[in-house]
Design a protein around this motif. Sequence first.
Motif, PDB file in Angstrom:
ATOM      1  N   CYS A  26       0.837  -1.203   0.000  1.00 57.55           N
ATOM      2  CA  CYS A  26       0.000   0.000   0.000  1.00 57.55           C
ATOM      3  C   CYS A  26       0.877   1.260   0.000  1.00 57.55           C
ATOM      4  N   PRO A  27       0.317   2.398  -0.381  1.00 56.75           N
ATOM      5  CA  PRO A  27       1.044   3.665  -0.231  1.00 56.75           C
ATOM      6  C   PRO A  27       1.460   3.881   1.226  1.00 56.75           C
ATOM      7  N   GLY A  28       2.728   4.204   1.443  1.00 58.13           N
ATOM      8  CA  GLY A  28       3.212   4.503   2.791  1.00 58.13           C
ATOM      9  C   GLY A  28       3.508   3.289   3.648  1.00 58.13           C
ATOM     10  N   CYS A  29       3.428   2.099   3.073  1.00 60.87           N
ATOM     11  CA  CYS A  29       3.690   0.873   3.852  1.00 60.87           C
ATOM     12  C   CYS A  29       5.176   0.740   4.160  1.00 60.87           C
ATOM     13  N   GLY A  32       8.114  -1.610   2.310  1.00 62.26           N
ATOM     14  CA  GLY A  32       8.994  -1.130   1.241  1.00 62.26           C
ATOM     15  C   GLY A  32      10.310  -0.600   1.774  1.00 62.26           C
ATOM     16  N   ILE A  33      10.267   0.075   2.926  1.00 58.97           N
ATOM     17  CA  ILE A  33      11.499   0.642   3.505  1.00 58.97           C
ATOM     18  C   ILE A  33      12.372  -0.485   4.069  1.00 58.97           C
ATOM     19  N   LYS A  36      13.957  -2.203   1.160  1.00 63.89           N
ATOM     20  CA  LYS A  36      15.010  -1.369   0.558  1.00 63.89           C
ATOM     21  C   LYS A  36      16.287  -1.507   1.390  1.00 63.89           C
ATOM     22  N   ALA A 187      11.802   4.444  10.571  1.00 67.29           N
ATOM     23  CA  ALA A 187      12.065   5.875  10.692  1.00 67.29           C
ATOM     24  C   ALA A 187      13.567   6.151  10.611  1.00 67.29           C
ATOM     25  N   PRO A 189      16.165   4.386   8.438  1.00 66.74           N
ATOM     26  CA  PRO A 189      16.505   3.333   7.470  1.00 66.74           C
ATOM     27  C   PRO A 189      17.988   2.987   7.447  1.00 66.74           C
ATOM     28  N   LYS A 190      18.866   3.964   7.692  1.00 64.20           N
ATOM     29  CA  LYS A 190      20.306   3.655   7.622  1.00 64.20           C
ATOM     30  C   LYS A 190      20.727   2.761   8.781  1.00 64.20           C
ATOM     31  N   ALA A 226      -0.007  10.757   6.430  1.00 68.98           N
ATOM     32  CA  ALA A 226       1.456  10.642   6.545  1.00 68.98           C
ATOM     33  C   ALA A 226       1.970  11.170   7.885  1.00 68.98           C
ATOM     34  N   GLN A 227       1.430  12.305   8.313  1.00 72.13           N
ATOM     35  CA  GLN A 227       1.898  12.911   9.563  1.00 72.13           C
ATOM     36  C   GLN A 227       1.608  12.002  10.762  1.00 72.13           C
ATOM     37  N   THR A 229       1.017   8.801  10.649  1.00 76.83           N
ATOM     38  CA  THR A 229       1.748   7.537  10.482  1.00 76.83           C
ATOM     39  C   THR A 229       3.120   7.638  11.151  1.00 76.83           C
ATOM     40  N   TRP A 230       3.857   8.682  10.818  1.00 79.99           N
ATOM     41  CA  TRP A 230       5.180   8.863  11.438  1.00 79.99           C
ATOM     42  C   TRP A 230       5.043   9.045  12.950  1.00 79.99           C
ATOM     43  N   GLU A 234       6.969   6.811  15.621  1.00 78.50           N
ATOM     44  CA  GLU A 234       8.104   7.391  16.347  1.00 78.50           C
ATOM     45  C   GLU A 234       7.781   7.727  17.796  1.00 78.50           C
TER      46      GLU A 234
END
Lengths: 256, 82
Positions: A26-29, A32-33, A36, A187, A189-190, A226-227, A229-230, A234
């Motif tokens: 889905c969008p924003g799922c 995917g991150i 990646k 939140a 990813p690195k 989006a707001q 979700t984060w 977090e």
Amino acid sequence: MAVEFNNVAPAMPACWRKETKTHKFCPGCGHGIVLKALGEAIDELGIQDKVIFSVDIGCCLLAIDFFNCDTVQTHHGRTNAVCAGVKRATPDKIVIAYMGDGGGYAIGSQHLVNCAARNEKITSILVNNTNYGMTGGQMAPTTLPGQKTETSPYGRSVEQQGEPTHGPEMVAAMAGQGAYVARGTVAKPKQLKNYLKKALQAQLNGSGFSFVEALSTCPTNWATNAQKTWAFLENEMQAEYPVGEFKVPEEGGQTK
Amino acid sequence: MRDFKSVMTENGKGKFYLFTELCKGCGLCIEKCPKHTIGWSERVGIYGAPTVEPGHGEEDCIACKTCQTVCPDCAIMIEKIK
Ligand SMILES: Cc1ncc(C[n+]2csc(CCOP(=O)(O)OP(=O)(O)O)c2C)c(N)n1
Ligand code: SF4
Ligand code: SF4
Ligand code: SF4
Ligand SMILES: [Mg+2]
């Protein structure tokens, strides 16, 4: 001014299968991150041709055609057990189990517990989105106290349903020497990629079981923009589930 | 390798490539940009939702690549303008 191109390659991990993109999440799922970060870890370690990737039932199965790597699909909750078998049969392969919190901590918890107890030389990645995403957002072992889901419409009650499951803490307590255990978040990813690289390195060294939980997002079932979700990830999730490493192989310890 | 259609917008220190066939319009990148320069574009993406572009805030892009890093779909690529 905007200029259009047809021939610019996106910044995608080399091991991602381009033909199947955009992917099915889905969008924003957050899946995917996580994938990646995993793709970058596989690229940086140069292990694409050795990887056998295994997906559980759940939204993780949408990754069945995600990488240019051999991929196995298992029954719900059985991914860790199947991967343990695949690794024992083909010890030179790098075997990666990919599952959700429902698959890993509810129906498949015995396999996670016993893979940890036996220190199976596989890498297990569990995506914690605090619900059963694929089936419409039911309560999972990871649902936060007070969190509303399809099956906890008044919020999860600790009295009735207990405290949320803390997987990495449990695995770290069970697994033997040489295991690698961490919890990352989409939140960061690195940092998540570095945890995944260390987990895969533990398997390359044959030092022990490697387990990474990734705190992730499910905007579809959370019904968040989006707001929000984060913010949920977090603030609320990271407050319940501390990010960090819980067990690292000892220097000069049990390696092959 | 398969190619994807993209739209490049220069803003501040960055060339902002947006891949319309990859962007699902989730908005996660908008929230994470430290300069608040990303906003909705008039171009639609793969699911018919608006895509994104820089140039919507008071400050310009500093080419930090945060948006590229957090996009779950690899729909943004930032090239630093030297
Ligand atoms: C044996 C079995 N029981 C139940 C199901 C139904 N089912 C499909 S996906 C799923 C839950 C998935 O949740 P999770 O593992 O957290 O993954 P997510 O979709 O959230 O990523 C369930 C219960 C099934 N497919 N097989
Ligand atoms: S339902 Fe949730 S976990 Fe599943 S693909 Fe959609 S956002 Fe991701
Ligand atoms: S560029 Fe990526 S993060 Fe931004 S809206 Fe599109 S899909 Fe979402
Ligand atoms: S590179 Fe950094 S400053 Fe530029 S648009 Fe992306 S997040 Fe914003
Ligand atoms: Mg889940």
